[in-house]
Design a protein around this motif. Sequence first.
Motif, PDB file in Angstrom:
ATOM      1  N   ASP A 172      52.630  45.275  37.001  1.00 54.37           N
ATOM      2  CA  ASP A 172      51.864  46.306  36.302  1.00 54.37           C
ATOM      3  C   ASP A 172      51.744  46.005  34.810  1.00 54.37           C
ATOM      4  O   ASP A 172      50.676  46.191  34.213  1.00 54.37           O
ATOM      5  N   GLU A 176      48.110  44.998  32.848  1.00 52.53           N
ATOM      6  CA  GLU A 176      47.602  45.738  31.692  1.00 52.53           C
ATOM      7  C   GLU A 176      47.119  44.794  30.594  1.00 52.53           C
ATOM      8  O   GLU A 176      46.214  45.129  29.816  1.00 52.53           O
ATOM      9  N   ARG A 206      42.743  42.126  41.754  1.00 58.81           N
ATOM     10  CA  ARG A 206      42.262  42.960  40.670  1.00 58.81           C
ATOM     11  C   ARG A 206      41.013  42.322  40.050  1.00 58.81           C
ATOM     12  O   ARG A 206      40.858  41.100  40.069  1.00 58.81           O
ATOM     13  N   SER A 217      38.166  45.857  31.134  1.00 57.82           N
ATOM     14  CA  SER A 217      38.985  46.811  31.879  1.00 57.82           C
ATOM     15  C   SER A 217      39.354  46.177  33.204  1.00 57.82           C
ATOM     16  O   SER A 217      38.691  45.241  33.669  1.00 57.82           O
ATOM     17  N   ASP A 219      40.542  46.915  37.343  1.00 58.52           N
ATOM     18  CA  ASP A 219      40.624  47.893  38.426  1.00 58.52           C
ATOM     19  C   ASP A 219      40.792  47.162  39.752  1.00 58.52           C
ATOM     20  O   ASP A 219      40.759  45.936  39.813  1.00 58.52           O
ATOM     21  N   GLY A 220      40.964  47.945  40.807  1.00 59.09           N
ATOM     22  CA  GLY A 220      41.184  47.371  42.123  1.00 59.09           C
ATOM     23  C   GLY A 220      39.952  47.345  42.996  1.00 59.09           C
ATOM     24  O   GLY A 220      40.034  47.018  44.191  1.00 59.09           O
ATOM     25  N   ARG A 221      38.783  47.659  42.437  1.00 58.97           N
ATOM     26  CA  ARG A 221      37.552  47.654  43.213  1.00 58.97           C
ATOM     27  C   ARG A 221      37.094  46.222  43.506  1.00 58.97           C
ATOM     28  O   ARG A 221      37.199  45.339  42.658  1.00 58.97           O
TER      29      ARG A 221
END
Length: 274
Positions: A172, A176, A206, A217, A219-221
């Motif tokens: 994590d 970031e 990611r 940015s 994200d997990g999409r």
Amino acid sequence: MTVHPSLQPSIEAWTQSAEAIAELVSPLTEGEWNQPSGLPGWSVKDLVSHVIGGECEALGDPRPIHSLPVDLYHVRTERARYNEIQVDVRRHHTSPEMTGELEYTLIRRGRQLRDEKRDPEATVRGPLGRMTTLREQLRERAFDVWVHEQDLRRVLGRPGALDGPGAHHARDVLLERLPAVVTEGAGAPPETVVVVDVTGPVDFMRTVRVDAEGRGSVDGRVSLAPTVTLSTDWETYHLLACGRLRPGAAGEQVKLDGDQELGQAVLRHFAVSG
């Protein structure tokens, strides 16, 4: 009033890594304490001294008053100089002195964390003596201790803990910092999409997206048409991101699909911790 729930993950990760370090070094002989740690200029003893020093500062202990030798080739920055004080002051300690101080420091620190009643946003002393929030201090200490647990495991031939609380916490923290790798480090232009696909005991995918203003940015999409995809395993990922492995030495452990030039630029700036 009990420990704030938002602090619990960092405390759990720190506890497991700190206990693992104590277990790893407790049976070491004097010679094993003095073997190279794999970090420039530091022995195993120096690495453990760094951990002890970090926890002493988190406890609020005063920093040692100590002048560094002028011939430490690996001390090139103010950050390195700051960290070296806690290390050099312990260089002549014996192995019983090291294990004794480590055990005592971890007992004190563990007690402090179990009894922690402060607000997560309370101001405390953080890395390099800068003031920060309690939340960020605990987050950084848990990350630092897990990374150094892994350093010790590699040099001592005791692999493990790549899938526990500390590993997930490190994931994590590193994720970031990934947008800055892509935008500030690699200089990716607006509308760039970089996918990182990691397998192993900690597996994840990611996507870093760079918007029209050049901000990144993560994200997990899923992205169906990324600019570049970087695929690797979790151990290689954390070694690269923590500056323990040079991109050129990763070999077939890293695969790049898509824009090769951008992918190589991302790899060159992948290290966000050292």
